[in-house]
Every structure is written in C-alpha cells, then in structure tokens.
Design a protein around this motif. Sequence first.
Motif, PDB file in Angstrom:
ATOM      1  N   LEU A  92       0.933  -1.246   0.038  1.00 10.73           N
ATOM      2  CA  LEU A  92      -0.067   0.074   0.103  1.00 10.73           C
ATOM      3  C   LEU A  92       1.046   1.274   0.073  1.00 10.73           C
ATOM      4  CD1 LEU A  92      -2.889  -1.133   2.344  1.00 10.73           C
ATOM      5  CD2 LEU A  92      -2.874  -1.109  -0.130  1.00 10.73           C
ATOM      6  N   ILE A  93       1.965   1.296   0.585  1.00 10.63           N
ATOM      7  CA  ILE A  93       2.819   2.345   0.768  1.00 10.63           C
ATOM      8  C   ILE A  93       3.536   2.567  -0.771  1.00 10.63           C
ATOM      9  CG2 ILE A  93       5.118   3.305   1.749  1.00 10.63           C
ATOM     10  CD1 ILE A  93       4.367   1.953   4.358  1.00 10.63           C
ATOM     11  N   PHE A  94       4.112   1.420  -1.228  1.00  6.59           N
ATOM     12  CA  PHE A  94       4.589   1.590  -2.649  1.00  6.59           C
ATOM     13  C   PHE A  94       3.384   2.178  -3.754  1.00  6.59           C
ATOM     14  CE2 PHE A  94       8.134  -1.691  -1.903  1.00  6.59           C
ATOM     15  CZ  PHE A  94       8.856  -0.712  -1.252  1.00  6.59           C
ATOM     16  N   PHE A  95       2.330   1.778  -3.443  1.00  4.85           N
ATOM     17  CA  PHE A  95       1.073   2.119  -4.465  1.00  4.85           C
ATOM     18  C   PHE A  95       0.888   3.414  -4.294  1.00  4.85           C
ATOM     19  CE2 PHE A  95      -1.048  -2.558  -4.380  1.00  4.85           C
ATOM     20  CZ  PHE A  95      -0.190  -3.177  -5.020  1.00  4.85           C
ATOM     21  N   THR A  96       0.926   3.949  -3.035  1.00  3.33           N
ATOM     22  CA  THR A  96       0.562   5.476  -2.741  1.00  3.33           C
ATOM     23  C   THR A  96       1.967   6.099  -3.402  1.00  3.33           C
ATOM     24  OG1 THR A  96      -0.523   4.992  -0.931  1.00  3.33           O
ATOM     25  CG2 THR A  96       0.233   6.918  -1.191  1.00  3.33           C
ATOM     26  N   LEU A 151      -4.988  11.360  -7.229  1.00  3.91           N
ATOM     27  CA  LEU A 151      -5.428  11.739  -5.741  1.00  3.91           C
ATOM     28  C   LEU A 151      -6.720  10.934  -5.326  1.00  3.91           C
ATOM     29  CD1 LEU A 151      -5.040  15.689  -6.098  1.00  3.91           C
ATOM     30  CD2 LEU A 151      -3.427  14.205  -5.004  1.00  3.91           C
ATOM     31  N   GLU A 152      -7.529  10.705  -6.063  1.00  3.89           N
ATOM     32  CA  GLU A 152      -8.525   9.945  -5.650  1.00  3.89           C
ATOM     33  C   GLU A 152      -8.161   8.384  -5.172  1.00  3.89           C
ATOM     34  OE1 GLU A 152     -12.544   7.396  -7.296  1.00  3.89           O
ATOM     35  OE2 GLU A 152     -11.179   8.063  -8.725  1.00  3.89           O
ATOM     36  N   ARG A 153      -7.279   8.030  -6.026  1.00  2.65           N
ATOM     37  CA  ARG A 153      -6.710   6.668  -5.445  1.00  2.65           C
ATOM     38  C   ARG A 153      -5.791   6.629  -4.020  1.00  2.65           C
ATOM     39  NH1 ARG A 153      -5.747   2.627  -9.259  1.00  2.65           N
ATOM     40  NH2 ARG A 153      -3.931   1.938  -8.440  1.00  2.65           N
ATOM     41  N   ILE A 154      -5.150   7.621  -3.840  1.00  6.79           N
ATOM     42  CA  ILE A 154      -4.721   8.179  -2.406  1.00  6.79           C
ATOM     43  C   ILE A 154      -5.668   8.106  -1.583  1.00  6.79           C
ATOM     44  CG2 ILE A 154      -3.072   9.803  -1.568  1.00  6.79           C
ATOM     45  CD1 ILE A 154      -1.668  10.230  -3.899  1.00  6.79           C
ATOM     46  N   ARG A 156      -8.758   7.107  -1.338  1.00  7.21           N
ATOM     47  CA  ARG A 156      -9.550   5.816  -1.136  1.00  7.21           C
ATOM     48  C   ARG A 156      -8.689   4.975  -0.281  1.00  7.21           C
ATOM     49  NH1 ARG A 156     -13.737   4.380  -4.218  1.00  7.21           N
ATOM     50  NH2 ARG A 156     -12.761   1.946  -4.060  1.00  7.21           N
ATOM     51  N   ARG A 157      -7.380   4.731  -0.549  1.00  5.85           N
ATOM     52  CA  ARG A 157      -6.337   3.948   0.343  1.00  5.85           C
ATOM     53  C   ARG A 157      -6.380   4.576   1.676  1.00  5.85           C
ATOM     54  NH1 ARG A 157      -2.485   4.555  -3.220  1.00  5.85           N
ATOM     55  NH2 ARG A 157      -3.198   3.081  -4.925  1.00  5.85           N
ATOM     56  N   ALA A 158      -6.217   5.766   1.775  1.00  4.49           N
ATOM     57  CA  ALA A 158      -6.232   6.511   3.037  1.00  4.49           C
ATOM     58  C   ALA A 158      -7.468   6.201   3.958  1.00  4.49           C
ATOM     59  CB  ALA A 158      -5.921   7.857   3.010  1.00  4.49           C
ATOM     60  N   ALA A 159      -8.644   6.004   3.149  1.00  4.98           N
ATOM     61  CA  ALA A 159     -10.072   5.710   3.783  1.00  4.98           C
ATOM     62  C   ALA A 159     -10.057   4.310   4.051  1.00  4.98           C
ATOM     63  CB  ALA A 159     -11.023   6.449   2.894  1.00  4.98           C
ATOM     64  N   GLY A 160      -9.234   3.562   3.630  1.00  4.73           N
ATOM     65  CA  GLY A 160      -9.265   2.030   3.994  1.00  4.73           C
ATOM     66  C   GLY A 160     -10.201   1.591   2.857  1.00  4.73           C
ATOM     67  N   LEU A 161     -10.383   2.052   1.690  1.00  7.20           N
ATOM     68  CA  LEU A 161     -11.020   1.514   0.478  1.00  7.20           C
ATOM     69  C   LEU A 161     -10.129   0.844  -0.499  1.00  7.20           C
ATOM     70  CD1 LEU A 161     -13.831   4.340  -0.051  1.00  7.20           C
ATOM     71  CD2 LEU A 161     -14.199   2.097   1.217  1.00  7.20           C
ATOM     72  N   PRO A 162     -10.553  -0.139  -1.275  1.00  2.00           N
ATOM     73  CA  PRO A 162      -9.748  -0.794  -2.252  1.00  2.00           C
ATOM     74  C   PRO A 162      -9.468   0.248  -3.534  1.00  2.00           C
ATOM     75  CG  PRO A 162     -11.821  -1.724  -2.346  1.00  2.00           C
ATOM     76  CD  PRO A 162     -11.897  -0.817  -1.186  1.00  2.00           C
ATOM     77  N   THR A 163      -8.466   0.095  -4.264  1.00  2.00           N
ATOM     78  CA  THR A 163      -8.230   0.610  -5.528  1.00  2.00           C
ATOM     79  C   THR A 163      -7.993  -0.324  -6.494  1.00  2.00           C
ATOM     80  OG1 THR A 163      -5.637   0.939  -4.893  1.00  2.00           O
ATOM     81  CG2 THR A 163      -7.207   2.757  -4.314  1.00  2.00           C
ATOM     82  N   ALA A 164      -8.283   0.005  -7.537  1.00  2.00           N
ATOM     83  CA  ALA A 164      -8.088  -1.060  -8.585  1.00  2.00           C
ATOM     84  C   ALA A 164      -6.761  -0.990  -9.131  1.00  2.00           C
ATOM     85  CB  ALA A 164      -8.918  -0.634  -9.911  1.00  2.00           C
TER      86      ALA A 164
END
Length: 175
Positions: A92-96, A151-154, A156-164
Amino acid sequence: MQDIMKSIALGLGVIARIALWGAAVGLALMTAFIAWQVFGRYVLNSTPIWTEQTSILLMGWFIFLGAAVGIREGYHLSFDILIHVIPRWLKLIFFTISDICVVGFSVGMVVYGWQLVEGTWEATMPSLGIPDGVAFLSLVSGGFLMIVFSLERIARRAAGLPTARFGETDLFEEE
C-alpha cells in the motif's frame, strides 16, 4: 469518511466513463477520417486537406483521455516484481508512492502543456483555421484528469477502501 469517499468515487466514475466514451468516439472518428483520406487520395484522386490534422487532434484526445481512465482503473505501467513478495502494508505504501509520482508527472503535463497552449495560440492551423494551441488542450485536460484520479486513489487508500490495480480489484467491496 468511507461514505464520503464512495460518493466522490461515484462522481469521478461518471467523469471517467464520459472520458472513456469521448476517447472511443475520437478513435472511431479518427479511423473514419483516415479511411476517407485514403479513399479520397486513391479513388477520387483528391485528398481532403482537413482529415490528417483533424485525425492528429483526435488522437491526442483519445490517448490522453484513455490514459487518465487507465490511471483511475489501475492499468498504468508499473514494475511490480517486488510487490509479489512484500507484506500488504508495504504494498500500500508503494502504491501510494507510485500514485504520488503520477501526480507529479501529471502536474508537469498540465503546467508545460498550458505553456504550449499559450505559446502556440496565436498561430493558426491552415487546414482547419483554428489556433495551434488547441492541439495541446488534450495534454492539459488529460493531465488534469490524471491528477484528480491519482488523488482519488490516494484518498481511497487512506480511507481504507480498495483501489483498482490492473483490473484485479473492484472499486467497491461487497458489504
């Protein structure tokens, strides 16, 4: 927080769908215009002057709109060998970090693309009679959408939601 993010994601999903349809229409039109150009050149012996420049403009739009949607849906280029052997929290850190890099690159697209728009606006495309700067608006628009979708992906990840990611994860988990 998750409910707000889901609402934002739905709105951005509509924008992404419109962008994808715009890209598809642009691709279809470009194909038709090139076919008309070939038909005119080899059958009518009279090449339409507007088809090539229009096709190039359309190509810019469908490339950058499609790339922006690809960012949102996780289909952008990546080097993910390491991702298969590290723990989920590190992934998740690398994705961000990846999404932050995309934002930085996209900011460059917007800033420098806008400079190209301004610098070429006074010149006119002879075959179309429109400002040359129009050719670079797709770069600015695509870059802006890439920023928003990254920014949406970031968020979503911060909110605990999955990202495609490469189509393997739906944007909404089953509840």
